[in-house]
Scaffold this motif. Structure first.
Motif, mmCIF file in Angstrom:
data_model
loop_
_atom_site.group_PDB
_atom_site.id
_atom_site.type_symbol
_atom_site.label_atom_id
_atom_site.label_comp_id
_atom_site.label_asym_id
_atom_site.label_seq_id
_atom_site.Cartn_x
_atom_site.Cartn_y
_atom_site.Cartn_z
ATOM 1 N N ASP A 1 35.758 75.533 -1.681
ATOM 2 C CA ASP A 1 36.705 74.647 -1.013
ATOM 3 C C ASP A 1 38.100 75.245 -1.020
ATOM 4 N N ILE A 2 38.854 74.947 0.018
ATOM 5 C CA ILE A 2 40.239 75.392 0.100
ATOM 6 C C ILE A 2 41.136 74.289 -0.466
ATOM 7 N N ALA A 3 41.850 74.600 -1.547
ATOM 8 C CA ALA A 3 42.746 73.624 -2.162
ATOM 9 C C ALA A 3 44.110 73.613 -1.491
ATOM 10 N N LEU A 4 44.546 74.772 -1.026
ATOM 11 C CA LEU A 4 45.857 74.887 -0.378
ATOM 12 C C LEU A 4 45.756 75.823 0.816
ATOM 13 N N ALA A 5 46.249 75.358 1.953
ATOM 14 C CA ALA A 5 46.320 76.196 3.150
ATOM 15 C C ALA A 5 47.739 76.150 3.690
ATOM 16 N N VAL A 6 48.343 77.309 3.827
ATOM 17 C CA VAL A 6 49.694 77.449 4.378
ATOM 18 C C VAL A 6 49.577 78.240 5.675
ATOM 19 N N GLU A 7 50.115 77.675 6.759
ATOM 20 C CA GLU A 7 49.971 78.309 8.066
ATOM 21 C C GLU A 7 51.326 78.457 8.755
ATOM 22 N N ASN A 8 51.679 79.669 9.112
ATOM 23 C CA ASN A 8 52.851 79.964 9.949
ATOM 24 C C ASN A 8 54.109 79.255 9.445
ATOM 25 N N LEU A 9 54.330 79.305 8.140
ATOM 26 C CA LEU A 9 55.407 78.546 7.505
ATOM 27 C C LEU A 9 56.709 79.348 7.476
ATOM 28 N N SER A 10 57.769 78.729 7.982
ATOM 29 C CA SER A 10 59.100 79.338 7.956
ATOM 30 C C SER A 10 60.109 78.335 7.417
ATOM 31 N N PHE A 11 61.171 78.863 6.816
ATOM 32 C CA PHE A 11 62.250 78.000 6.322
ATOM 33 C C PHE A 11 63.519 78.829 6.217
ATOM 34 N N ALA A 12 64.643 78.222 6.567
ATOM 35 C CA ALA A 12 65.921 78.929 6.521
ATOM 36 C C ALA A 12 66.992 78.047 5.898
ATOM 37 N N TYR A 13 67.909 78.680 5.174
ATOM 38 C CA TYR A 13 69.118 78.024 4.675
ATOM 39 C C TYR A 13 70.247 78.411 5.629
ATOM 40 N N GLY A 14 70.480 77.589 6.633
ATOM 41 C CA GLY A 14 71.440 77.953 7.656
ATOM 42 C C GLY A 14 70.925 79.139 8.454
ATOM 43 N N ALA A 15 71.697 80.224 8.458
ATOM 44 C CA ALA A 15 71.288 81.418 9.201
ATOM 45 C C ALA A 15 70.405 82.341 8.373
ATOM 46 N N LYS A 16 70.282 82.063 7.071
ATOM 47 C CA LYS A 16 69.499 82.929 6.196
ATOM 48 C C LYS A 16 68.057 82.458 6.133
ATOM 49 N N LYS A 17 67.136 83.300 6.575
ATOM 50 C CA LYS A 17 65.719 82.951 6.582
ATOM 51 C C LYS A 17 65.117 83.240 5.216
ATOM 52 N N ALA A 18 64.585 82.197 4.567
ATOM 53 C CA ALA A 18 63.986 82.351 3.239
ATOM 54 C C ALA A 18 62.493 82.645 3.318
ATOM 55 N N LEU A 19 61.817 82.079 4.311
ATOM 56 C CA LEU A 19 60.397 82.334 4.540
ATOM 57 C C LEU A 19 60.193 82.582 6.028
ATOM 58 N N ASP A 20 59.377 83.567 6.349
ATOM 59 C CA ASP A 20 59.238 83.993 7.737
ATOM 60 C C ASP A 20 57.759 84.033 8.147
ATOM 61 N N LYS A 21 57.276 82.917 8.663
ATOM 62 C CA LYS A 21 55.927 82.823 9.239
ATOM 63 C C LYS A 21 54.846 83.296 8.271
ATOM 64 N N ILE A 22 54.851 82.728 7.063
ATOM 65 C CA ILE A 22 53.853 83.141 6.077
ATOM 66 C C ILE A 22 52.612 82.259 6.163
ATOM 67 N N GLY A 23 51.489 82.803 5.749
ATOM 68 C CA GLY A 23 50.237 82.063 5.744
ATOM 69 C C GLY A 23 49.285 82.618 4.698
ATOM 70 N N PHE A 24 48.574 81.712 3.990
ATOM 71 C CA PHE A 24 47.589 82.122 2.992
ATOM 72 C C PHE A 24 46.788 80.886 2.569
ATOM 73 N N THR A 25 45.718 81.099 1.831
ATOM 74 C CA THR A 25 44.935 80.000 1.272
ATOM 75 C C THR A 25 44.717 80.234 -0.216
ATOM 76 N N VAL A 26 44.509 79.136 -0.947
ATOM 77 C CA VAL A 26 44.139 79.190 -2.354
ATOM 78 C C VAL A 26 42.848 78.392 -2.503
ATOM 79 N N GLN A 27 41.831 79.020 -3.058
ATOM 80 C CA GLN A 27 40.518 78.395 -3.194
ATOM 81 C C GLN A 27 40.391 77.654 -4.518
ATOM 82 N N SER A 28 39.536 76.638 -4.552
ATOM 83 C CA SER A 28 39.190 75.982 -5.815
ATOM 84 C C SER A 28 38.511 77.005 -6.725
ATOM 85 N N GLY A 29 38.797 76.911 -8.020
ATOM 86 C CA GLY A 29 38.218 77.858 -8.958
ATOM 87 C C GLY A 29 38.829 79.237 -8.877
#
Length: 257
Positions: A3-31
């Motif tokens: 089972d997939i416990a965590l799925a992150v898809e195309n995630l971005s975040f910026a503090y104003g003009a500074k990009k902290a996360l740029d389109k990241i994606g991954f999964t974390v499985q149970s166990g």
């Protein structure tokens, strides 16, 4: 199928003009224990703030145990346990009082809470200290209490944000061994943010985050093969530092811990 416990898809975040996360994606499985490895400023804490909804992102998607974090926040967050880098225990309450308060927030009855508190504290060799005020505990024991608290409501995913920073080697090793045992025994999914190479086990998965981008991800053995590196320290150096820099991250043999 796992089972997939965590799925992150195309995630971005910026503090104003500074990009902290740029389109990241991954999964974390149970166990599975997934190590989020990156230097200071890589975006690790920003990612954890988004997963816990301390921050909200307009770009991308986060799913916890099949629940969309934005549309089904309560159901999603109920599956999550967290240990933040800075302690969040009340120093003037006892160990048991801190844990009972957390249990009450999750709607756990007093009887059930006392049973779970005993179980988790015994696993961490802390039950005999349940009546002590938190301010009297050393850093390693406080971390054990925070891990016990994070597991009281039986989450499917445990987030650990630099949980061993500032601890001595025996305390660090005890926490590393305990968490990896939980992964195997309880089919728990763990996302562990760190910059300490010696906290990575041979069968862990690895995500290397640098300047808001994922530079490598997968089982440690696969990442080593893909990057043509002998160990995680070399992976870290190759993917996050300039070629002329020769320092390894803390915890790698040859560096100070």
């Amino acid at each position: 199928m796992t089972d997939i416990a965590l799925a992150v898809e195309n995630l971005s975040f910026a503090y104003g003009a500074k990009k902290a996360l740029d389109k990241i994606g991954f999964t974390v499985q149970s166990g599975e224990c997934t190590i989020l490895l990156g230097p200071n400023g890589a975006g690790k804490s920003t990612l954890f703030s988004l997963i816990t909804r301390l921050y909200d992102s307009r770009q991308g998607r986060i799913e916890l145990c099949g629940y969309d974090l934005k549309r089904q926040s309560l159901k999603a967050l109920a599956k999550l346990g967290v240990v933040f880098q800075q302690t969040t225990l009340d120093p003037d309450l006892s160990v048991s009082q801190n844990l009972r308060y957390h249990a009450a927030l999750h709607g756990i009855s007093r009887k059930a809470a006392d049973k779970r508190i005993q179980e988790e504290l015994e696993r961490l060799d802390m039950f005999e200290r349940r009546g002590e005020k938190v301010r009297l505990l050393n850093g390693g024991h406080k971390r054990r209490v925070e891990i016990a608290r994070a597991l009281l409501h039986k989450p499917k995913l445990l987030l650990l944000d630099e949980p061993t920073v500032g601890l001595d080697m025996p305390s660090r090793q005890a926490i590393v061994e305990h968490v990896h045992a939980l992964v195997k025994q309880q089919d728990l999914a763990v996302l562990w943010a760190t910059h300490l190479i010696d906290e990575i086990a041979a069968d862990d998965s690895l995500i290397v985050l640098h300047k808001g981008q994922i530079k490598a991800k997968g089982k440690l053995t696969d990442v080593l093969q893909a990057t043509n590196c002998a160990d995680a320290g070399q992976v870290f150096q190759k993917l996050t530092q300039n070629p002329e820099e020769q320092k390894y991250p803390a915890g790698h043999k040859g560096s100070q811990v």
